[in-house]
Design a protein around this motif. Structure first.
Motif, mmCIF file in Angstrom:
data_model
loop_
_atom_site.group_PDB
_atom_site.id
_atom_site.type_symbol
_atom_site.label_atom_id
_atom_site.label_comp_id
_atom_site.label_asym_id
_atom_site.label_seq_id
_atom_site.Cartn_x
_atom_site.Cartn_y
_atom_site.Cartn_z
ATOM 1 N N THR A 96 0.840 -1.188 0.000
ATOM 2 C CA THR A 96 0.000 0.000 0.000
ATOM 3 C C THR A 96 0.878 1.242 0.000
ATOM 4 O O THR A 96 1.915 1.277 0.673
ATOM 5 N N THR A 97 0.466 2.256 -0.743
ATOM 6 C CA THR A 97 1.180 3.527 -0.727
ATOM 7 C C THR A 97 0.312 4.592 -0.052
ATOM 8 O O THR A 97 -0.912 4.550 -0.103
ATOM 9 N N SER A 98 0.989 5.533 0.591
ATOM 10 C CA SER A 98 0.310 6.633 1.264
ATOM 11 C C SER A 98 1.226 7.844 1.241
ATOM 12 O O SER A 98 2.456 7.704 1.217
ATOM 13 N N GLU A 99 0.638 9.006 1.263
ATOM 14 C CA GLU A 99 1.421 10.237 1.360
ATOM 15 C C GLU A 99 1.444 10.774 2.791
ATOM 16 O O GLU A 99 2.049 11.812 3.051
ATOM 17 N N GLN A 100 0.806 10.066 3.714
ATOM 18 C CA GLN A 100 0.694 10.546 5.085
ATOM 19 C C GLN A 100 1.784 9.932 5.963
ATOM 20 O O GLN A 100 1.884 8.707 6.066
ATOM 21 N N PRO A 101 2.597 10.759 6.630
ATOM 22 C CA PRO A 101 3.579 10.201 7.557
ATOM 23 C C PRO A 101 2.848 9.622 8.778
ATOM 24 O O PRO A 101 1.773 10.097 9.137
ATOM 25 N N PRO A 102 3.375 8.567 9.396
ATOM 26 C CA PRO A 102 4.646 7.913 9.095
ATOM 27 C C PRO A 102 4.543 6.812 8.039
ATOM 28 O O PRO A 102 5.495 6.087 7.812
ATOM 29 N N LEU A 103 3.371 6.678 7.418
ATOM 30 C CA LEU A 103 3.187 5.600 6.450
ATOM 31 C C LEU A 103 3.896 5.869 5.133
ATOM 32 O O LEU A 103 4.300 4.945 4.442
ATOM 33 N N ALA A 104 4.056 7.129 4.772
ATOM 34 C CA ALA A 104 4.668 7.488 3.493
ATOM 35 C C ALA A 104 6.119 7.035 3.439
ATOM 36 O O ALA A 104 6.851 7.115 4.427
#
Length: 225
Positions: free
Chosen positions: A78-86
């Motif tokens: 999965t990709t995300s632009e939201q830290p800390p997931l990015a």
């Protein structure tokens, strides 16, 4: 289908580290790595014929493990632009159209992000998202929490790519104290060379490597006993 080649010397040298001829499925989990449309489907961004070859053994193992009392856990890259997931921005060149397309395809909620329709997901299975190649490096730690809550001791691992997310997750699982069995014909890479190199690394130091037929035979023997 991959031509899997695991030299005898590799199996012999790894025998003293990770050899699991039997296991109790009630304390085991089948961890299916990234058998999503993006990696399996024809015309998808990472669509791979070898991954499509792995569908049948993956599904057979999911059915057998489920029936034997094991957990079945489907992981989704999965990709995300939201830290800390990015992911760090320097890791991907977003100016490259292929990279940009891949990032978009793996966002939660897109058809490409979901499991491929051919996968035998059942109502009681778990589906967990991961935001790093290794599920154990993911900031959410969803897989590790789930396994520890269930008292899981053995991980049977399948999916794609053998040399990226499967290998990364298997190595960390070993280092965190789980017994790991990687199923050779239920894993897929882009080429035979990458597939076999990963299996060699895993068998030498981090995991037992077995065929789906061997794992299914273990489950059948356990049921007979």
């Amino acid at each position: 289908m991959h031509k899997t080649v695991l030299p005898d010397w590799v199996t012999e040298r790894g025998r003293g580290y990770n050899t699991f001829p039997v296991f109790d499925p009630r304390s085991a989990a089948l961890v299916v790595i990234d058998m999503q449309a993006a990696f399996v489907g024809v015309g998808e961004v990472f669509g791979n014929a070898h991954a499509r070859d792995a569908i049948t053994p993956c599904n057979a193992l999911a059915t057998a493990m489920r029936q034997a009392g094991a957990a079945v856990i489907w992981m989704r890259q999965t990709t995300s632009e939201q830290p800390p997931l990015a992911m760090p921005h320097w890791q991907y060149d977003r100016s490259d159209p292929f990279v940009a397309g891949a990032i978009a395809a793996l966002r939660a909620g897109t058809p490409s992000h979901d499991l491929d329709p051919a996968m035998a997901r059942a109502a009681g299975d778990l589906v967990l998202d991961k935001y790093r190649y290794s599920a154990f490096s993911c900031p959410q730690q969803a897989l590790e929490r789930t396994l520890r809550e269930r008292g899981t001791e053995v991980l049977v691992m399948v999916g794609t790519l053998t040399n990226v997310c499967v290998e990364s997750t298997a190595r960390e699982a070993n280092m965190r104290g789980w017994k790991v069995i990687v199923v050779s014909d239920a894993c897929a890479a882009a080429t035979d060379e990458e597939h076999n190199a990963a299996l060699m690394n895993l068998r030498l130091n981090f995991a037992d490597v077995q065929s789906s037929a061997a794992v299914l035979a273990m489950l059948a023997a356990g049921a007979g006993a």
